[in-house]
Design an enzyme around this catalytic site. Structure first.
Site, short mmCIF file in Angstrom:
data_model
loop_
_atom_site.label_atom_id
_atom_site.label_comp_id
_atom_site.label_asym_id
_atom_site.label_seq_id
_atom_site.Cartn_x
_atom_site.Cartn_y
_atom_site.Cartn_z
N ARG A 62 0.82 -1.21 0.00
CA ARG A 62 0.00 0.00 0.00
C ARG A 62 0.86 1.27 0.00
O ARG A 62 0.49 2.27 -0.62
CB ARG A 62 -0.93 -0.02 1.22
N HIS A 66 0.37 4.39 -2.50
CA HIS A 66 0.12 5.76 -2.02
C HIS A 66 1.25 6.71 -2.38
O HIS A 66 1.06 7.92 -2.45
CB HIS A 66 -0.12 5.76 -0.51
N ASP A 67 2.44 6.17 -2.61
CA ASP A 67 3.53 7.01 -3.11
C ASP A 67 3.27 7.39 -4.57
O ASP A 67 3.30 8.57 -4.92
CB ASP A 67 4.86 6.24 -2.99
N VAL A 70 0.73 10.19 -5.79
CA VAL A 70 0.94 11.59 -5.38
C VAL A 70 2.25 12.09 -6.01
O VAL A 70 3.33 11.82 -5.51
CB VAL A 70 0.99 11.70 -3.84
N ASN A 94 -3.74 8.53 4.88
CA ASN A 94 -2.52 7.99 5.49
C ASN A 94 -2.46 8.12 7.00
O ASN A 94 -1.89 7.26 7.69
CB ASN A 94 -1.28 8.69 4.90
N HIS A 194 -6.42 -5.63 -2.34
CA HIS A 194 -7.22 -5.84 -1.13
C HIS A 194 -7.43 -7.32 -0.82
O HIS A 194 -8.19 -7.65 0.09
CB HIS A 194 -8.56 -5.09 -1.24
N THR A 195 -6.74 -8.18 -1.53
CA THR A 195 -6.64 -9.57 -1.09
C THR A 195 -5.75 -9.65 0.14
O THR A 195 -5.71 -10.67 0.83
CB THR A 195 -6.08 -10.49 -2.21
N ASP A 239 -10.36 -9.21 2.89
CA ASP A 239 -10.96 -10.44 2.33
C ASP A 239 -10.79 -11.54 3.38
O ASP A 239 -10.18 -11.30 4.41
CB ASP A 239 -10.36 -10.76 0.94
C1 HEM Z 1 -9.25 1.58 -5.72
C2 HEM Z 1 -9.19 2.48 -4.78
C3 HEM Z 1 -8.75 2.17 -3.37
C4 HEM Z 1 -9.35 2.60 -2.24
C5 HEM Z 1 -10.57 3.49 -2.15
C6 HEM Z 1 -8.63 2.03 -1.14
C7 HEM Z 1 -8.93 2.25 0.21
C8 HEM Z 1 -8.37 1.57 1.25
C9 HEM Z 1 -8.76 1.72 2.62
C10 HEM Z 1 -9.84 2.65 3.15
C11 HEM Z 1 -8.00 0.87 3.36
C12 HEM Z 1 -8.06 0.67 4.86
C13 HEM Z 1 -7.14 1.66 5.54
C14 HEM Z 1 -7.36 1.74 7.04
O1 HEM Z 1 -8.45 1.42 7.49
O2 HEM Z 1 -6.40 2.13 7.74
C15 HEM Z 1 -7.11 0.19 2.46
C16 HEM Z 1 -6.21 -0.76 2.83
C17 HEM Z 1 -5.35 -1.39 1.96
N1 HEM Z 1 -5.18 -1.10 0.63
FE1 HEM Z 1 -6.38 0.05 -0.50
N2 HEM Z 1 -7.60 1.26 -1.62
C18 HEM Z 1 -7.63 1.32 -2.98
C19 HEM Z 1 -6.74 0.72 -3.84
C20 HEM Z 1 -5.65 -0.04 -3.44
C21 HEM Z 1 -4.60 -0.49 -4.31
C22 HEM Z 1 -4.47 -0.13 -5.78
C23 HEM Z 1 -3.74 -1.23 -3.54
C24 HEM Z 1 -2.47 -1.93 -3.94
C25 HEM Z 1 -2.19 -2.37 -5.14
C26 HEM Z 1 -4.26 -1.24 -2.20
C27 HEM Z 1 -3.72 -1.94 -1.15
C28 HEM Z 1 -4.22 -1.92 0.13
C29 HEM Z 1 -3.74 -2.81 1.19
C30 HEM Z 1 -2.73 -3.92 1.03
C31 HEM Z 1 -4.45 -2.46 2.35
C32 HEM Z 1 -4.27 -3.06 3.74
C33 HEM Z 1 -3.14 -2.34 4.44
C34 HEM Z 1 -2.81 -2.84 5.82
O3 HEM Z 1 -3.38 -3.81 6.32
O4 HEM Z 1 -1.93 -2.19 6.44
N3 HEM Z 1 -5.40 -0.49 -2.17
N4 HEM Z 1 -7.34 0.64 1.18
#
Ligand code: HEM
Ligand SMILES: *[C@@H]1O[C@H](CO)[C@@H](O)[C@H](O)[C@H]1NC(C)=O
Ligand SMILES: *[C@@H]1O[C@H](CO)[C@@H](O)[C@H](O)[C@H]1NC(C)=O
Length: 320
Positions: A62, A66-67, A70, A94, A194-195, A239
């Protein structure tokens, strides 16, 4: 004289073409000669961090995402606040959410040590750590293109406007990715990130209390650990298998068990339904497309050549 001038101009043209085609492009072999130990060192520390906490793999993936969204993949997300740096760490998506910064610090320290000097950029470390995390958790591999340099600036405001939020509907998500040069397939494949990992209650509360487009048993289960009031930071996995890179994320979307509004938006009767169906049935198709889209995301506006710098400490710009 005329022919000399012609030759000279010709050479100049070739030289500038060479600069454009070679030195400003990212390449997987960028560190092969200058520091062949760099990539194995990164992988080793990523594997070690994941052994200690499986979640860290998702967190590192992630960070790279996020890098890149931006001002390009330039490690701007790693800069701490100073009087002149408006840290992206404080942006909505973040703050109290992005994690893994200590692992990146450890990698940078070790890589600079084995290389004998700071030659590997923090931006490249993020890209490689993201790939190595996916591999360590059972996902596909790909060749990471390298040669990114690090920014000397950060922008919380740009982070706030560019990073997608979990309440976006499909057209907003498509638009958001399009602004980064990424298409609908990239959106669906990369959302498969999000897997891995977890989300905090405040990011999915609306979904589990408000949405009709949700499996009712799943909603009740999630409500048990995410009350209407309070409990903002309690976690739910994105998931059912947050420590395995698999197709469960997409299988869940088809069953209306997407955790975020933005997850379920990919399968709610719109133009991405077919792709979600395909990925839910065909892990290989998902893996292939994910790898391709990660390379594309890693190509977003890198700093190369003499632009930017190679930071000594990923958290701050060098001073001279
Ligand atoms: C499509 C739009 C996306 C949205 C709206 C989104 C939003 C979010 C949100 C709200 C969380 C939870 C953060 C928290 O509760 O602290 C999250 C977690 C995460 N996102 Fe996304 N995300 C998106 C795309 C992506 C992409 C493109 C990736 C990587 C290729 C990604 C990888 C992750 C991962 C791995 C987590 C879990 C992080 C952890 O457990 O520390 N996300 N995302
Ligand atoms: C970030 O979170 C902290 C709470 O941990 C809060 O005090 C601070 O105001 C937040 N920063 C921003 C910019 O929202
Ligand atoms: C919980 O999150 C909601 C939505 O983001 C926010 O409005 C509220 O202030 C938060 N509550 C606490 C106690 O932090």
């Amino acid at each position: 004289m005329a022919s000399f001038t012609f030759f000279y101009l010709h050479a100049l043209l070739l030289l500038s073409l060479a600069t454009i085609t070679f030195s400003h492009d990212l390449s997987p072999s960028f560190y092969n000669h200058v520091c062949p130990q760099a990539l194995p060192t990164i992988r080793c520390i990523v594997e070690d961090a994941i052994k200690q906490e499986r979640r860290m793999g998702g967190s590192l993936l992630r960070l790279h995402f996020h890098d890149c969204f931006v001002n390009g993949c330039d490690a701007s997300i790693l800069l701490d606040s100073t009087p002149t740096i408006d840290s992206e760490k404080n942006a909505g998506a973040n703050n109290n959410s992005a994690r893994g910064f200590e692992v990146i610090d450890r990698i940078k320290f070790e890589v600079d040590r084995v290389c004998g000097r700071p030659v590997v950029s923090c931006a490249d470390i993020l890209a490689v750590a993201g790939r190595d995390s996916v591999v360590a958790l059972g996902g596909p591999t790909w060749e990471v293109k390298l040669g990114r340099r690090d920014s000397t600036t950060a922008s919380k405001d740009t982070a706030n406007s560019n990073l997608p939020n979990p309440l976006m509907d499909l057209s907003k998500l498509i638009e958001n990715f399009k602004n980064q040069g990424l298409n609908i397939k990239d959106l669906v494949a990369l959302s498969g990130g999000h897997t891995l990992g977890f989300a905090q209650c405040f990011t999915f509360r609306q979904r589990i209390y408000g949405d009709k487009d949700i499996d009712s048993k799943f909603a009740r289960q999630r409500q048990a650990n995410c009350p209407m009031n309070g409990g903002n930071s309690s976690l739910a996995s994105l998931d059912p298998t947050p420590a395995y890179f698999d197709a469960k994320y997409f299988k869940n979307l088809v069953k209306k068990k997407g955790l975020l509004v933005s997850d379920q938006a990919l399968f709610t009767g719109g133009q991405t339904d077919d792709l979600v169906q395909l990925y839910s049935r065909n892990h290989g198709a998902f893996s292939n497309d994910f790898a391709k889209s990660m390379i594309k995301m890693g190509d977003i506006k890198p700093l190369t050549g003499n632009n930017g710098e190679i930071r000594v400490n990923c958290r701050r710009v060098n001073y001279y």
